[in-house]
Design an enzyme around this catalytic site. Structure first.
Site, PDB file in Angstrom:
ATOM      1  CB  ALA A  55      -0.952   0.015   1.197  1.00 17.48           C
ATOM      2  N   GLY A  56       2.074   1.245   0.420  1.00 13.62           N
ATOM      3  CA  GLY A  56       2.821   2.492   0.519  1.00 13.62           C
ATOM      4  C   GLY A  56       3.052   3.165  -0.825  1.00 13.62           C
ATOM      5  N   GLY A  85       0.395   5.146  -0.238  1.00 12.36           N
ATOM      6  CA  GLY A  85      -0.992   5.262   0.179  1.00 12.36           C
ATOM      7  C   GLY A  85      -1.969   5.860  -0.800  1.00 12.36           C
ATOM      8  CD  GLU A  89       4.817  -0.239   2.631  1.00 13.62           C
ATOM      9  OE1 GLU A  89       6.039  -0.499   2.689  1.00 13.62           O
ATOM     10  OE2 GLU A  89       4.148  -0.286   1.574  1.00 13.62           O
ATOM     11  CG  ASP A 115       0.933  -0.180  -7.188  1.00 12.35           C
ATOM     12  OD1 ASP A 115       1.491  -0.430  -8.274  1.00 12.35           O
ATOM     13  OD2 ASP A 115       0.923   0.950  -6.673  1.00 12.35           O
ATOM     14  CB  CYS A 167       4.393   2.386 -12.001  1.00 14.67           C
ATOM     15  SG  CYS A 167       4.397   4.006 -12.780  1.00 14.67           S
TER      16      CYS A 167
END
Length: 443
Positions: free
Chosen positions: A261-262, A264, A285, A325, A378
């Site tokens: 999650a970091g 956020g 995280e 992610d 990403c």
């Protein structure tokens, strides 16, 4: 006596030194230094342009410098020269001012001894414009197209090769992609459902139905952002979160998880989307300091746990929807993190890809039958995207790849070319970071 150096150039130089000497991140170091030195307005805008432009153009500028110097300068002098070359070749700063201010900067920060050398080098650089230098220093495009693109668009050669591979059959778009990496990114805001509405955010519509492109000013001055009801988030990241929320699940839909999650941003949006559905998000995280950032971002919309996503403390099959992610090379966000292209190496993939596979496996194990996992990076690099998903699918008979393309209807022509059913966003095509998305369903 050294001449007076304006605060914008001092900040820009000090940020460049922090990036190269301390592995600092420009997007964090620059705002901190601007606040610390009370640099605002036009000076802050100039410092921002000088830092971002110099980091984006580093490869080109180093090729130009190599053509005019017979010995490599010290690192402190090299960063000043890069700053001066950027002003000479890519800004409207008059040549005499670019040279004089850089010489004064070197006297102030390094000392008098190298100032004559810097003056002579920059005067040689100023003898030609950027196109003239590219004709002199870039390899022949027919004999070495990758090397030519690397110098002209200021990317490491290996990055050009990986991006060309990622484009696949759309390889004719490579120049457009590399050029888009060097565009100054727009600031995109996101309205968090149930907390704010996109109509209250200033700006023009973005590709995300929850986002707007801020046309100028400080996003912190927007009331919804200041109050935590909206945030700054690339539209590609918004679409990834929306895709997970839009996916149909079989059975209950009460427990959602953000596995990595970091810091956020996605967790804050997912937490708001979950609340709208009567569900609750857990944001995990591994690093405590990043977990604190997540807690600050999500407010009351999610529960935050400090945990290693690859070795989770919760029971298997606990969640209905999971986002991975995954940590990646970040080569899809070079507009916003230009230093990443110079910091990453091909060797990073040997550590990242096994971690990405482990996190995806853990996410699938954490998901109940009938639930779904969204795997996102990403980065468009094939090893980190289709390669990871294909390998995980090959080792499991309890998982199916869902078609993610209909889940992102806003993005035209976004189908992944290396694995049917996946989504690949592009900065030159969609105006977003190069986000990859695959949706997997537990059977």
């Amino acid at each position: 006596m050294a001449g007076k150096v304006d605060p914008a150039r001092l900040v820009a130089y000090d940020v460049l030194r922090a990036v190269h000497a301390q592995d600092a991140y420009a997007n964090l170091a620059l705002p901190a230094l601007l606040r610390e030195r009370s640099v605002t307005g036009r000076d802050a805008a100039l410092a921002t342009e000088l830092v971002g432009g110099t980091l984006r153009g580093l490869g080109t500028y180093d090729a130009v410098l190599a053509a005019v110097v017979d010995r490599p300068p010290d690192d402190e002098v090299r960063d000043a020269l890069r700053l001066g070359v950027h002003q000479l070749l890519a800004t409207r700063v008059p040549s005499h001012a670019a040279v004089a201010t850089t010489v004064d900067l070197v006297r102030r920060r390094v000392g008098h001894r190298p100032s004559g050398f810097v003056n002579a080098v920059l005067r040689k650089v100023g003898a030609h414009d950027l196109d003239g230098w590219l004709r002199r220093v870039a390899p022949d495009p027919d004999a070495d197209p990758v090397g030519h693109a690397a110098v002209v668009h200021s990317h490491p050669r290996w990055v050009v090769e990986r991006l060309a591979e990622a484009l696949g059959e759309r390889g004719d778009e490579l120049d457009a992609l590399l050029a888009a990496d060097n565009d100054r990114p727009a600031v995109t805001l996101v309205a968090r459902p149930g907390l704010s509405d996109v109509a209250e955010l200033p700006g023009t519509p973005s590709i995300s139905p929850l986002g707007v492109v801020l046309e100028g000013g400080d996003p912190g001055e927007v009331a919804a952002v200041r109050e935590g009801r909206a945030g700054v988030q690339d539209a590609g990241s918004q679409l990834v979160a929306l895709a997970l929320a839009r996916t149909e699940v079989e059975g209950p839909d009460r427990a959602w998880l953000d596995l990595c999650a970091g810091p956020g941003g996605k967790a804050a949006l997912l937490g708001a989307l979950a609340s709208q559905c009567g569900a609750r998000l857990v944001a995990a995280e591994r690093q405590p300091h990043r977990a604190r950032l997540v807690a600050r971002a999500v407010g009351t919309t999610a529960g935050v746990v400090t945990a290693d996503g690859a070795r989770p403390p919760w029971a298997a099959g606990r969640f209905d929807r999971v986002l991975v992610d995954a940590p990646c090379t970040g080569l899809g966000a070079l507009r916003r993190r230009p230093e990443a292209r110079w910091r990453r190496t091909p060797d990073d993939l040997s550590a990242l890809v096994p971690l990405q596979r482990a996190l995806l496996e853990s996410a699938l194990d954490s998901t109940r039958p009938g639930g779904v996992v969204a795997y996102a990076t990403c980065s468009p690099v094939v090893e980190e995207t289709a390669g990871v998903v294909r390998e995980v699918l090959a080792g499991r008979d309890d998982v199916d790849l869902a078609d993610a393309v209909p889940l992102v209807p806003e993005a035209v022509d976004a189908a992944g070319v290396h694995l049917p059913g996946t989504v690949q966003l592009w900065p030159h095509r969609h105006g977003t970071d190069a986000m990859f998305l695959a949706v997997l369903r537990r059977l």
